[in-house]
Motif scaffolding. Structure first.
Motif, PDB file in Angstrom:
ATOM      1  N   LYS A   1       1.555 -13.541   3.072  1.00  0.00           N
ATOM      2  CA  LYS A   1       1.178 -12.254   3.643  1.00  0.00           C
ATOM      3  C   LYS A   1      -0.340 -12.151   3.666  1.00  0.00           C
ATOM      4  O   LYS A   1      -1.001 -12.394   2.662  1.00  0.00           O
ATOM      5  CB  LYS A   1       1.777 -11.103   2.836  1.00  0.00           C
ATOM      6  N   GLN A   2      -0.875 -11.822   4.829  1.00  0.00           N
ATOM      7  CA  GLN A   2      -2.311 -11.763   5.007  1.00  0.00           C
ATOM      8  C   GLN A   2      -2.719 -10.390   5.536  1.00  0.00           C
ATOM      9  O   GLN A   2      -1.930  -9.667   6.144  1.00  0.00           O
ATOM     10  CB  GLN A   2      -2.781 -12.845   5.986  1.00  0.00           C
ATOM     11  N   ASN A   3      -3.972 -10.059   5.290  1.00  0.00           N
ATOM     12  CA  ASN A   3      -4.531  -8.860   5.903  1.00  0.00           C
ATOM     13  C   ASN A   3      -4.657  -9.082   7.404  1.00  0.00           C
ATOM     14  O   ASN A   3      -5.078 -10.153   7.851  1.00  0.00           O
ATOM     15  CB  ASN A   3      -5.907  -8.556   5.304  1.00  0.00           C
TER      16      ASN A   3
ATOM     17  N   ASP B   1       8.126  -5.250   6.353  1.00  0.00           N
ATOM     18  CA  ASP B   1       6.826  -5.237   7.035  1.00  0.00           C
ATOM     19  C   ASP B   1       6.886  -4.545   8.392  1.00  0.00           C
ATOM     20  O   ASP B   1       5.847  -4.337   9.018  1.00  0.00           O
ATOM     21  CB  ASP B   1       6.323  -6.677   7.248  1.00  0.00           C
TER      22      ASP B   1
ATOM     23  N   HIS C   1      -9.021  -2.464  10.175  1.00  0.00           N
ATOM     24  CA  HIS C   1      -8.366  -3.303   9.162  1.00  0.00           C
ATOM     25  C   HIS C   1      -7.406  -2.420   8.369  1.00  0.00           C
ATOM     26  O   HIS C   1      -7.832  -1.662   7.489  1.00  0.00           O
ATOM     27  CB  HIS C   1      -9.403  -3.928   8.225  1.00  0.00           C
TER      28      HIS C   1
ATOM     29  N   LYS D   1      -0.411  -5.619   4.283  1.00  0.00           N
ATOM     30  CA  LYS D   1      -0.421  -7.039   4.616  1.00  0.00           C
ATOM     31  C   LYS D   1       0.876  -7.401   5.321  1.00  0.00           C
ATOM     32  O   LYS D   1       1.895  -6.731   5.155  1.00  0.00           O
ATOM     33  CB  LYS D   1      -0.581  -7.899   3.354  1.00  0.00           C
TER      34      LYS D   1
END
Length: 586
Positions: A65-67, A165, A280, A284
């Motif tokens: 899981k990434q930003n 998600d 941003h 995530k």
């Protein structure tokens, strides 16, 4: 010998002769750690539990899981500012790109799709010549249109992510003379409360903009304040102008409070009359936008380690009488040993390997390109053009050389070997299944998909209903007679020889697919002779006792798509069954 006994410390004082010259420094360190674990862990059960935890950790690392970031821009004609928009996205590298005001030029959209080939691109025409919207989502992030909100001018509704998600991404371009479709926004929130609204709404209000309020701004403000569902929404980019002609903030991002983040920036204009907004979020997602997980198994270390541990397993097999319980334990050891020797690393990019001299030329071309963008000097333009032609020529020569080397490796004198190697070019692969269509809705969740498949195939694979027909009665009586005959006069047990076992193992295809036991053909083919002798004794014991491990009668079912679509109905799938690989050598 009890595998759980505290006395488990096999050969802790014995030295193992290893040809270190054949191993790299990293492989040598991994092997030393493995030997320390093998000799220092108190019990075998504890060792296998530790390796099981290592496997679970490695599996979780494959789903990283990434930003993520989202870029919003009213491009004011994608055709006119195409190059500038491309350069902006390439420099920022956001996994989600939202464009308004594309003027819906089909050729520009096709060029955009061609350039960003690793993105799923969705576009929709506008209600006037200034409209048109586009959303591009990186292919590592699952994305699909919401069918019930399709074909609406100036609006795109997507489902982004999967399982926990998942959220709904909406972009809307609202022309100055038209009202904001707030009733549609209500329907979207009812469909999914985790909705993020983006777009050029042309709405001005003192709550988020420094400009004079207008009718659309007051309508949007009243809507945001009208109910509890609306008050949980928050405008992200407040009081920072997104228009170059005024101090108005009209390109807006609206997100639920639990998904919002104040981390945003308004970038310099690309030449049009709107500023890009880069946001941003706080959450995530499962994505490989910036890092790719690379899975690697040290097969050479597995073969060496199995050779070193052969004596221990031979003694344990003898003490447990080569029983089914021993073989189940042995299968678990092999499966977890492969997992222990599997590592996960992350890379920023995945590219085909190229000769070093071409890599150097590509790096040099990038430096020339950077210098040209900074100076616009004709010298760098000329050198850049010559360098591009030279790299293209070298790549052509490299591909031709590689292809000729591959063709020379084909043995045209041996027809069987030729087609065995060449058939891989004619095998069509089925598309991965990303969701099932059920009750006119798409089920993208893996758990929901498994439930749908279970209900569908359980009915097909259910036991045949006994209808008491003459044929069924005759078949049932024959089964009873055979069982009774075998019980009264058991057949002579077959005797498997070592040569028979070696021949069966050699005939296996070198594949990595596993059954429910986690053992693949490749693992079996790597087993050294001292382990094959253990397996031989166990198989002969199974033949005498007429017993086999219970999981050998359970198949792992995988569904393949009959079509090229990734979202299909359950009746458009075909199942294949993966049996335990040890069952194939009997």
């Amino acid at each position: 010998m009890n595998p759980s006994a505290i006395t488990f410390k096999p050969n802790q004082k014995k030295s193992y002769p290893i040809l270190a010259d054949l191993l790299t420094k990293a492989e040598l360190n991994i092997f030393q750690d493995l030997l320390h674990e093998w000799t220092d862990t108190p019990t075998l059960d504890l060792l296998l539990d530790n390796w099981s935890n290592h496997r679970d950790k490695a599996d979780s690392m494959m789903i990283i899981k990434q930003n993520v970031s989202l870029l919003l821009l009213n491009v004011s004609s994608l055709n006119r500012y195409f190059i500038d928009a491309i350069n902006l996205v390439d420099s920022m590298q956001p996994p989600i790109v939202v464009l308004n005001g594309t003027h819906h030029d089909e050729n520009s959209v096709k060029q955009f799709i061609s350039h960003f080939f690793n993105f799923n691109v969705f576009s929709m025409k506008g209600s006037n010549v200034f409209g048109g919207v586009l959303i591009a989502v990186h292919k590592s992030i699952r994305s699909q249109r919401v069918a019930k909100f399709n074909n609406l001018p100036n609006i795109i509704v997507l489902e982004i992510g999967s399982d926990t998600d998942m959220f709904q991404l909406v972009t809307c371009y609202s022309p100055p003379a038209e009202s904001i479709p707030l009733d549609l926004f209500d329907r979207l929130l009812q469909h999914n409360p985790n909705s993020i609204f983006t777009g050029d709404l042309n709405a001005k209000h003192s709550s988020w903009s420094k400009s004079i309020e207008n009718r659309k701004g007051r309508a949007l403000f009243n809507w945001l304040s009208s109910s509890q569902a609306h008050t949980s929404l928050e405008i992200i980019n407040k009081y920072v102008p997104t228009s170059t002609r005024s101090t108005a903030t009209i390109d807006i991002i609206i997100a639920p409070t639990h998904m919002s983040s104040k981390s945003f920036s308004v970038l310099a204009t690309i030449g049009n009359d709107h500023h890009p907004v880069l946001w941003h979020p706080s959450f995530k997602m499962s994505s490989t936008v910036h890092y790719y997980p690379i899975k690697r198994t040290r097969w050479n270390l597995l073969e060496v380690f199995l050779t070193c541990t052969g004596l221990y397993w031979h003694k344990l097999a003898t003490s447990m009488s080569h029983s089914v319980a021993f073989f189940v334990l042995y299968e678990r050891f092999l499966s977890l040993c492969v997992s222990r020797l599997t590592t996960i690393t992350f890379r920023k990019t995945i590219r085909p390997s190229l000769p070093p001299h071409i890599v150097v030329m590509i790096d040099q071309k990038r430096r020339y390109l950077k210098s040209f963008r900074q100076t616009r000097h004709p010298y760098f333009a000329r050198v850049l053009r010559d360098m591009a032609k030279l790299i293209q020529k070298q790549l052509f020569l490299h591909k031709r050389k590689s292809w000729l080397a591959y063709c020379n490796s084909l043995n045209d004198c041996d027809t069987t070997a030729f087609w065995k190697k060449a058939k891989r070019h004619f095998i069509s692969k089925s598309a991965p299944i990303e969701g099932f269509i059920a009750n006119n809705e798409i089920a993208p969740s893996p758990m929901h998909m498994c439930t749908i498949a279970k209900l569908y195939y359980e009915e097909q694979f259910s036991s045949h209903q006994f209808m008491q027909s003459e044929t069924e009665i005759e078949a049932n009586n024959a089964d009873i007679e055979i069982e009774e005959a075998l019980r009264n006069k058991p057949p002579i047990p077959i005797q498997i020889t070592y040569q028979h076992l070696r021949r069966s193992v050699a005939s296996l295809k070198n594949k990595n697919s596993t059954g429910i036991d986690g053992i693949s053909n490749r693992i079996i083919k790597l087993l050294p002779p001292n382990h094959l002798s253990i397996i031989l004794s166990c198989l002969n014991n199974f033949a005498v006792t007429l017993q086999t491990p219970s999981h050998w009668h359970v198949a792992k079912m995988i569904l393949l798509s009959k079509t090229k679509s990734k979202v299909i109905a359950i009746d458009e799938t075909r199942p294949i069954s993966l049996l335990p690989c040890f069952l194939k050598i009997i």
